[in-house]
Scaffold this motif. Sequence first.
Motif, short mmCIF file in Angstrom:
data_model
loop_
_atom_site.label_atom_id
_atom_site.label_comp_id
_atom_site.label_asym_id
_atom_site.label_seq_id
_atom_site.Cartn_x
_atom_site.Cartn_y
_atom_site.Cartn_z
N LEU A 252 0.75 -1.10 -0.07
CA LEU A 252 0.03 0.07 0.03
C LEU A 252 0.93 1.20 0.16
O LEU A 252 2.13 1.41 0.60
CB LEU A 252 -0.92 0.09 1.32
N THR B 256 -5.78 4.50 4.62
CA THR B 256 -4.83 3.87 4.11
C THR B 256 -4.45 2.61 5.21
O THR B 256 -4.56 1.31 5.04
CB THR B 256 -3.50 4.44 3.59
N GLN B 257 -4.18 3.14 6.24
CA GLN B 257 -4.14 2.14 7.50
C GLN B 257 -5.17 1.40 7.76
O GLN B 257 -5.05 0.13 8.11
CB GLN B 257 -3.58 3.09 8.62
N GLU C 1 -5.29 -1.39 5.52
CA GLU C 1 -4.25 -2.18 5.54
C GLU C 1 -4.63 -3.22 6.96
O GLU C 1 -4.52 -4.38 6.94
CB GLU C 1 -2.82 -1.50 6.27
N ILE D 182 1.19 -8.04 4.15
CA ILE D 182 1.34 -6.62 3.60
C ILE D 182 2.87 -6.53 3.67
O ILE D 182 3.80 -6.84 4.58
CB ILE D 182 1.07 -5.57 4.86
#
Length: 427
Positions: A6, A18-19, A22, A32
């Motif tokens: 990512l 984004t986190q 994830e 990841i």
Amino acid sequence: MKKIALHNLGCKVNAYETQAMEELLLGAGYEIVPFKEGADAYIINTCTVTSVADKKSRQMLHKARKWNPSAVVIAAGCYTETLDQEVDPVIDIIIGNNKKQELLQILAAYEESDKELMVARAGINQTTQYEELSLGVAAEHTRAFIKVQDGCNQFCSYCIIPYARGRVRSRALPQVVKEVENLAKAGYKEVVLTGIHLSSYGLGTEDDLLTLIRQVHQVEGIERIRLGSLEPRIVTEEFARALAALPKFCPHFHLSLQSGADATLKRMNRRYSANEYRESVTLLRKYFDYPALTTDVIVGFPGETEEEFQESYDFIAEMNFYETHVFKYSKREGTKAASMAGQVPEPVKTLRSGRLLELCKINKKAFEERLIGTTQEVLIEETVLRDGKSLQIGHTKEYIKVGEELPEDCTNQFVNIDIRNCLQIID
């Protein structure tokens, strides 16, 4: 598609999302991996705030395809909301805003498909639903950014974001508090409430930003509360007085300005005057001792004359901000300002930007020098080697970065530090 990388572009809201994506992937068993060669899929959470941001988004998508021609390349976020009919062929999946929570289902559907371009968009300019994403851990070890609001109704003439993020939607207050409680249990001591237009939190509901702050203030384990960028109109006597009465609230305010000239503000479609902004600053300084005030300023906006720039410069000098982020106006296609008359030549913008940056350096230095001879409570965040010394570094409540040699590791602890000289203040 087990190894996924990512990459985030843009604001703190994007970073939060984004986190959160994830965490969804980790929970589903995906691995990841770093954003470089070797991933089975690449997710780029894009930005579109300027033409430069668009360019960076395209560059990262092409970089992913170059790293692994057989990988699945996924474009998510704001840039995807402004794409026209011709989609870049390097993209396999488009995930718009308000669809990131469906990431796992989208990936599964793509795996079962004939691998044609898949587009998942919510009709961002029609939706009234807040996309519920959450974090169990944050990227930083001591401070957690929490998204509480999305969208914007302001339509500033230079800004594309209302078209990419849609109208104002607010996260349910109990959901915010629950996430803060979970982060507190995980050891976080500081939270930052953020959004696309944070001042609009609660619009259309019975809640508002002040109510939210008061609820978060009650969460055991959280010792500091900060806010993202605010509009000056939210700073009323009641608002300033109420925040000053909350011991956990940090006297650090980012009040968006953009220009100190009323004529420029009007062309920008900013809904306040310089004097109204001045009144907001006066209120904050009335209720807080030496609050750290930061702002954004655009120079060279279409039609900005030398007289308007000087008016803006003088206003910024009067406000005496701790930090001023200076941006040269950048034409963004799709906005009203892009077609305005009086586009300012680049060399003129550069000269004006340089003048303001010099003023900002002086103001910042003066604010920091005021700390010499005081004792500041610092939340230690990391240890770095600087000039041969092992410094433990953290921030004061005003968000001034301070470093000190300490006898033991104090990460995620509050330490009182005597500020003896400017060398302890880290740029």
